[in-house]
Scaffold this active site. Structure first.
Site, PDB file in Angstrom:
ATOM      1  N   ASP A  39      -0.495 -52.835 -17.913  1.00 32.02           N
ATOM      2  CA  ASP A  39      -1.138 -53.518 -16.789  1.00 32.02           C
ATOM      3  C   ASP A  39      -1.796 -54.815 -17.252  1.00 32.02           C
ATOM      4  O   ASP A  39      -2.293 -54.895 -18.376  1.00 32.02           O
ATOM      5  CB  ASP A  39      -2.247 -52.621 -16.205  1.00 32.02           C
ATOM      6  CG  ASP A  39      -1.815 -51.931 -14.930  1.00 32.02           C
ATOM      7  OD1 ASP A  39      -0.622 -52.030 -14.590  1.00 32.02           O
ATOM      8  OD2 ASP A  39      -2.654 -51.296 -14.287  1.00 32.02           O
ATOM      9  N   LYS A  60      -0.234 -56.198 -12.273  1.00 29.88           N
ATOM     10  CA  LYS A  60      -0.304 -56.341 -10.815  1.00 29.88           C
ATOM     11  C   LYS A  60      -1.732 -56.724 -10.523  1.00 29.88           C
ATOM     12  O   LYS A  60      -2.651 -56.051 -10.936  1.00 29.88           O
ATOM     13  CB  LYS A  60       0.000 -55.017 -10.112  1.00 29.88           C
ATOM     14  CG  LYS A  60       1.434 -54.604 -10.188  1.00 29.88           C
ATOM     15  CD  LYS A  60       1.645 -53.386  -9.312  1.00 29.88           C
ATOM     16  CE  LYS A  60       0.711 -52.278  -9.744  1.00 29.88           C
ATOM     17  NZ  LYS A  60       0.649 -51.188  -8.790  1.00 29.88           N
ATOM     18  N   MET A 172     -12.673 -53.119  -5.869  1.00 35.58           N
ATOM     19  CA  MET A 172     -11.831 -54.178  -5.293  1.00 35.58           C
ATOM     20  C   MET A 172     -12.540 -54.871  -4.135  1.00 35.58           C
ATOM     21  O   MET A 172     -11.931 -55.198  -3.124  1.00 35.58           O
ATOM     22  CB  MET A 172     -10.479 -53.598  -4.839  1.00 35.58           C
ATOM     23  CG  MET A 172      -9.615 -53.179  -6.033  1.00 35.58           C
ATOM     24  SD  MET A 172      -8.156 -52.225  -5.555  1.00 35.58           S
ATOM     25  CE  MET A 172      -8.555 -50.617  -6.265  1.00 35.58           C
TER      26      MET A 172
END
Lengths: 264, 264
Positions: A39, A60, A172
């Site tokens: 990642d 990502k 997030m």
């Protein structure tokens, strides 16, 4: 000895950033890895722990260039069917907001065995940095981990979350601090303490102590490149202001020495 | 070089049981420990990682003999004021249901610096054993960690928790499975999947897949000596029945080889 085909895929949790927060189990899985699917948010130095592995970067990241999930799944399957020991490295804890569910379902469907190695999620590292329990007995009886928006771009049910009587750890949400605070302010007092920790456990770590009321007026946050966690609830009243002040000083010192964005 | 007085106290998370789930940071803290204050639920073999430490057992266990919290706090302070490197070892993740909040407040008050080392909480190890994400995107947008009863012996607000749209990870509920299921059944469908994992990551690990409706009729659970986690929510529908069946077989095999209760 012939190789077992398909080989097992390890979904490995790399933790919040500091590689010292890897588990012994993770270190052992990395040492024998033959393919590493990495990642973007994981410290690139992790490859030194996997000296035999071909490294494939499959980052990502919200809003940026990204490797489609389906492609990552097919890559894992392809290598596993070649009998290669695949370690899929995910930031934080793989079983929390990591889309591990989809990867497990895909591999199971393909007949590829999966093994999961746990890690430390960012909210725990944030709480450690703040020297605060997420579930201080005097304040709450639990903690809820949510994302700032649902995957169909809706809002979480802030009312139910506020009523749950738990500390909230919101992931997030760094680009939506204002809207999140305003959503919660309808159901929680303005003086409810909020702590924000970016890059927890990493050299660029930043800590901020505030309240829902203050943050509701916050201007849109510029993209800093640092993922962060927003912690909300009366348990955060236990954070010592000294700890946060120290952090600001440390951060500015370290900033001069050169920051870099890291995992969450 | 003179010793720094008071010395720092490390609150160390020992994880769910398997010592391979310790972080590198935890292993390093243990290696230099001079006093180890050890929870009853931690694998006693952990002392081998702390060869220089005097070991003090301060177990606290629901319903059994226990060392009062205030005594543990005073012990930590006493050793730290002697300049000894104290490591307080707690099962699971110290910042989740570990009463770390009270210990941090006490030590701060006494002028003793505290450092927290994170670990893996039982629910994550349980999810790894079940090969399931706690936050599968198709089912939920988060996960809530709560205890089966609040510290004033009340019930959690099951309605708000059910409405939160998150997977529930319920700790300290092994003796209250029936009441917990009945409390949730008022707000969630009877077919809501439930998984129970006892002794996650340990040789005596046991996994059970059921539904709220089935468990609501469950007889009072006999005290097994194994702490466990109750996971509730549609995300658990992703658990493969094969995984659970395999676990039952494994457990009975291992049982013959001799079980022992462990950490949660």
């Amino acid at each position: 000895m012939p190789r077992r085909i398909p080989a097992e895929v390890v979904l490995l949790s790399a933790g919040p950033g500091d590689l010292e927060l890897l588990t012994l189990k993770a270190v052992r899985a990395l040492a024998t890895a033959e393919v590493l699917l990495l990642d973007e948010l994981v410290d690139p130095d992790i490859v030194e722990l996997a000296p035999h592995a071909r490294v494939v970067r499959v980052g990502k990241r919200g809003g940026c260039r990204s490797t489609p999930q389906a492609f990552i799944c097919r890559l894992m399957r392809r290598y596993a069917l070649q009998g290669l020991r695949v370690v899929r490295v995910k930031g934080g804890e793989a079983l929390l907001f990591g889309r591990a569910g989809e990867e497990i379902a895909f591999l199971r469907q393909a007949g590829v065995p999966v093994r999961i190695v746990n890690g430390i999620s960012a909210a725990f590292a944030a709480a450690a940095a703040l020297e605060v329990s997420l579930t201080h007995r005097g304040h709450c009886h639990g903690v809820t981990f949510v994302t700032a928006h649902t995957h169909d771009h809706g809002e979480p049910d802030w009312e139910a979350l506020a009523r749950s009587g738990t500390t909230l750890a919101i992931y997030m949400g760094m680009g939506r601090i204002g809207p999140v605070a305003r959503g919660l302010l309808r159901h929680l007092p303005a003086e409810t303490p909020v702590a924000i920790v970016q890059a927890a456990s990493q050299p660029g770590e930043r800590r901020l102590l505030s309240t829902l009321g203050e943050l509701a007026d916050a201007a849109p946050t510029p993209e800093t490149g640092y993922p962060g966690v927003i912690l909300v609830g009366s348990a955060l009243a236990e954070v010592s202001p000294c700890a946060v002040k120290a952090a600001v000083q440390e951060t500015s010192l370290r900033k001069r020495a050169g920051d870099r964005p890291g995992a969450h």
